[in-house]
Design a protein around this motif. Structure first.
Motif, PDB file in Angstrom:
ATOM      1  N   UNK A  11      47.468  28.032   0.608  1.00 12.69           N
ATOM      2  CA  UNK A  11      47.366  28.691  -0.691  1.00 12.69           C
ATOM      3  C   UNK A  11      46.916  30.137  -0.531  1.00 12.69           C
ATOM      4  N   UNK A  12      47.565  31.024  -1.253  1.00 11.35           N
ATOM      5  CA  UNK A  12      47.260  32.456  -1.183  1.00 11.35           C
ATOM      6  C   UNK A  12      46.919  32.950  -2.584  1.00 11.35           C
ATOM      7  N   UNK A 135      50.507  45.617  -4.733  1.00 10.15           N
ATOM      8  CA  UNK A 135      49.947  44.273  -4.589  1.00 10.15           C
ATOM      9  C   UNK A 135      50.548  43.529  -3.403  1.00 10.15           C
ATOM     10  N   UNK A 136      51.770  43.878  -3.011  1.00 10.80           N
ATOM     11  CA  UNK A 136      52.448  43.117  -1.959  1.00 10.80           C
ATOM     12  C   UNK A 136      51.847  43.337  -0.574  1.00 10.80           C
ATOM     13  N   UNK A 137      51.003  44.353  -0.421  1.00 12.23           N
ATOM     14  CA  UNK A 137      50.333  44.536   0.870  1.00 12.23           C
ATOM     15  C   UNK A 137      49.518  43.291   1.222  1.00 12.23           C
ATOM     16  N   UNK A 138      48.883  42.705   0.218  1.00 14.21           N
ATOM     17  CA  UNK A 138      48.081  41.501   0.457  1.00 14.21           C
ATOM     18  C   UNK A 138      48.957  40.338   0.893  1.00 14.21           C
ATOM     19  N   UNK A 139      50.161  40.233   0.328  1.00 13.23           N
ATOM     20  CA  UNK A 139      51.068  39.151   0.717  1.00 13.23           C
ATOM     21  C   UNK A 139      51.493  39.296   2.178  1.00 13.23           C
ATOM     22  N   UNK A 140      51.726  40.540   2.595  1.00  9.93           N
ATOM     23  CA  UNK A 140      52.124  40.770   3.982  1.00  9.93           C
ATOM     24  C   UNK A 140      51.006  40.366   4.934  1.00  9.93           C
ATOM     25  N   UNK A 141      49.768  40.660   4.559  1.00 11.74           N
ATOM     26  CA  UNK A 141      48.631  40.251   5.381  1.00 11.74           C
ATOM     27  C   UNK A 141      48.559  38.728   5.469  1.00 11.74           C
ATOM     28  N   UNK A 142      48.767  38.053   4.350  1.00 12.45           N
ATOM     29  CA  UNK A 142      48.746  36.588   4.348  1.00 12.45           C
ATOM     30  C   UNK A 142      49.888  36.022   5.186  1.00 12.45           C
ATOM     31  N   UNK A 232      64.142  25.779  -3.702  1.00 12.49           N
ATOM     32  CA  UNK A 232      63.515  26.067  -4.995  1.00 12.49           C
ATOM     33  C   UNK A 232      62.254  26.905  -4.807  1.00 12.49           C
ATOM     34  N   UNK A 233      61.419  26.526  -3.854  1.00 15.54           N
ATOM     35  CA  UNK A 233      60.149  27.223  -3.683  1.00 15.54           C
ATOM     36  C   UNK A 233      60.333  28.555  -2.957  1.00 15.54           C
ATOM     37  N   UNK A 234      61.330  28.648  -2.102  1.00 11.88           N
ATOM     38  CA  UNK A 234      61.659  29.949  -1.508  1.00 11.88           C
ATOM     39  C   UNK A 234      62.135  30.905  -2.601  1.00 11.88           C
ATOM     40  N   UNK A 235      63.020  30.415  -3.481  1.00 11.53           N
ATOM     41  CA  UNK A 235      63.527  31.260  -4.566  1.00 11.53           C
ATOM     42  C   UNK A 235      62.389  31.722  -5.469  1.00 11.53           C
ATOM     43  N   UNK A 236      61.471  30.820  -5.787  1.00  8.99           N
ATOM     44  CA  UNK A 236      60.331  31.190  -6.622  1.00  8.99           C
ATOM     45  C   UNK A 236      59.482  32.259  -5.947  1.00  8.99           C
ATOM     46  N   UNK A 237      59.257  32.110  -4.639  1.00 16.07           N
ATOM     47  CA  UNK A 237      58.452  33.080  -3.903  1.00 16.07           C
ATOM     48  C   UNK A 237      59.112  34.453  -3.898  1.00 16.07           C
ATOM     49  N   UNK A 238      60.416  34.491  -3.686  1.00 16.71           N
ATOM     50  CA  UNK A 238      61.108  35.774  -3.648  1.00 16.71           C
ATOM     51  C   UNK A 238      61.168  36.416  -5.033  1.00 16.71           C
ATOM     52  N   UNK A 239      61.370  35.603  -6.069  1.00 11.98           N
ATOM     53  CA  UNK A 239      61.404  36.145  -7.418  1.00 11.98           C
ATOM     54  C   UNK A 239      60.049  36.698  -7.848  1.00 11.98           C
ATOM     55  N   UNK A 240      58.977  36.250  -7.201  1.00 18.08           N
ATOM     56  CA  UNK A 240      57.651  36.752  -7.552  1.00 18.08           C
ATOM     57  C   UNK A 240      57.397  38.149  -7.004  1.00 18.08           C
ATOM     58  N   UNK A 342      59.838  38.767   4.339  1.00 18.80           N
ATOM     59  CA  UNK A 342      59.499  37.996   5.538  1.00 18.80           C
ATOM     60  C   UNK A 342      58.181  37.249   5.336  1.00 18.80           C
ATOM     61  N   UNK A 343      57.192  37.942   4.778  1.00 12.01           N
ATOM     62  CA  UNK A 343      55.874  37.332   4.584  1.00 12.01           C
ATOM     63  C   UNK A 343      55.934  36.170   3.604  1.00 12.01           C
ATOM     64  N   UNK A 344      56.684  36.332   2.515  1.00 11.08           N
ATOM     65  CA  UNK A 344      56.767  35.261   1.526  1.00 11.08           C
ATOM     66  C   UNK A 344      57.476  34.035   2.098  1.00 11.08           C
ATOM     67  N   UNK A 345      58.525  34.256   2.892  1.00  7.26           N
ATOM     68  CA  UNK A 345      59.197  33.124   3.522  1.00  7.26           C
ATOM     69  C   UNK A 345      58.254  32.433   4.499  1.00  7.26           C
ATOM     70  N   UNK A 346      57.472  33.200   5.250  1.00  7.81           N
ATOM     71  CA  UNK A 346      56.508  32.612   6.187  1.00  7.81           C
ATOM     72  C   UNK A 346      55.482  31.753   5.442  1.00  7.81           C
ATOM     73  N   UNK A 347      54.994  32.246   4.314  1.00 11.90           N
ATOM     74  CA  UNK A 347      53.990  31.496   3.560  1.00 11.90           C
ATOM     75  C   UNK A 347      54.562  30.188   3.016  1.00 11.90           C
ATOM     76  N   UNK A 348      55.786  30.235   2.487  1.00 15.35           N
ATOM     77  CA  UNK A 348      56.403  29.014   1.955  1.00 15.35           C
ATOM     78  C   UNK A 348      56.639  28.004   3.072  1.00 15.35           C
ATOM     79  N   UNK A 349      57.170  28.457   4.196  1.00 12.05           N
ATOM     80  CA  UNK A 349      57.438  27.537   5.301  1.00 12.05           C
ATOM     81  C   UNK A 349      56.145  26.955   5.861  1.00 12.05           C
TER      82      UNK A 349
END
Length: 375
Positions: A11-12, A135-142, A232-240, A342-349
């Motif tokens: 969870x992030x 805000x996406x800098x934090x996602x990249x760190x995660x 579904x969850x990859x699409x949701x992550x990318x749309x965010x 890349x970061x969002x896909x990593x988090x979902x996987x």
């Protein structure tokens, strides 16, 4: 504001505004005992960092990360995750809030200014506040931490389209993606995009783009058939991700033009006893569950809304006005969206790896005797 957290087991939660003192995230659910270094996180942030070329915002942010909790530092500087929440913080050091004073009561067309006011009754006009891509800098760190969960998985992204100019896939070369300012995989397109974006930038306008992210080495079996489909969850992550307006997996919308015979990814048995797919229109996901093939996702990024060209709009008090946004902005925000994707896909996987482990364990599950990647 609610809904600042994504993920189930991995969870992030992100926090902070574009022109506030700092931003960052809390990563909860990371397994204990994983090795990482501050350099692992910093290298990811440096790929997204602004001001590195004339084709991105000239805001100068070092994006130096501080790891405030959740790790044990060894004598050699390595960090071991403790299994407790990991807090990461990035200070903002180059805010110029005065650039936004002229539009504090004006709604930028194409921006979230109006909808934030409509929902909350107020908004932060300084760089867009929480709606800013800062805000996406934090996602990249995660995402850098998520990659530590994904042993054997390689995640790479590239810009595949800028405006009307698309890469030639016959010239695709992953090795050059990091050697040009666009994350472009096509050596023949770099100069085209250079001239194209120079013209857009000098005119004070902006342009959209398409980003493609590929994860190789993903094991078969991640995801669930109904309400937790992997795609579904990859699409949701990318749309965010800020400014994203469309997502497709594999062949995506092009699948609507294919016949059943063309779309079906045929399978044959390999010499090692595992099936091989002859194509990948499914993008590595069938019925919401990973097939072992590369997971392929693309997303469309709209043009930056903050442009110099005057556009008609209204004020918060209902007056008709023209809006022209000064300051420092990306002429093509899709460029820096590559490491974010890349970061969002990593988090979902990573989340799905942990959920899969919790439900079915780590052993072989499919009839051919292995849940490892098979494509």
């Amino acid at each position: 504001m609610s809904h600042n957290t994504f993920g189930h087991l991995f969870r992030v939660t992100t926090f902070g505004e574009s022109h506030g003192p700092a931003l960052g995230c809390v990563v909860d659910g990371c397994p204990p005992g994983l090795e990482l270094t501050r350099a692992d996180i910093q290298q990811a942030l440096d790929r997204r960092r602004p001001g590195q070329s004339r084709f991105t915002t000239q805001r100068r942010e070092p994006d130096e990360v501080r790891v405030l909790s959740g790790v044990l530092e060894e004598a050699d500087g390595r960090l071991l995750t403790l299994g407790t929440p990991i807090m990461l913080m990035i200070e903002n050091v180059d805010q110029r809030s005065k650039d936004y004073s002229a539009i504090a009561d004006r709604y930028r067309p194409g921006h979230a200014d109006f909808t934030y006011d409509a929902k909350y009754g107020l908004r932060d006009p300084r760089g867009g506040g929480r709606s800013s891509a800062r805000e996406t800098a934090a996602r990249v760190a995660a995402g850098a931490i998520a990659r530590k969960v994904l042993e054997g998985v390689t995640i790479r992204g590239a810009l595949v389209r800028m405006g009307a100019h698309e890469v030639d896939r016959d010239r695709w070369d992953w090795d050059i993606v990091g050697d040009n300012p666009f994350f472009c995989p096509d050596p023949g397109m770099v100069d085209v995009w250079t001239d194209y974006l120079d013209g857009i930038r000098k005119s004070g306008s902006s342009i959209g783009a398409v980003v493609e992210v590929v994860a190789e080495g993903v094991p078969a079996g991640l995801g669930a058939p109904i309400y937790a489909k992997l795609d579904q969850e990859i699409a949701s992550a990318m749309m965010s991700i800020n400014a994203v307006k469309g997502v497709e997996i594999g062949a995506g919308f092009a699948a609507a033009e294919l016949s059943g015979e063309e779309n079906a990814d045929e399978m044959v048995m390999g010499n090692d006893g595992y099936p091989r797919f002859m194509s990948n229109n499914a993008g590595g996901i069938l019925g919401g569950i990973s097939s072992g093939q590369p997971v392929v996702v693309r997303f469309a990024v709209k043009p930056t809304s903050s442009i110099l060209t005057p556009r008609r709009s209204v004020t918060s008090t209902g007056e008709n006005v023209e809006v022209s946004t000064k300051g420092r902005h990306d002429p093509c925000v899709g460029i820096r969206a590559v490491p974010v994707g890349e970061a969002m896909l990593a988090c979902v996987l990573a989340d799905h790896v942990l959920r899969h482990r919790g439900q079915v364990g780590t052993g072989a599950n499919h009839p051919l005797g292995s849940s490892e990647a098979i494509g």
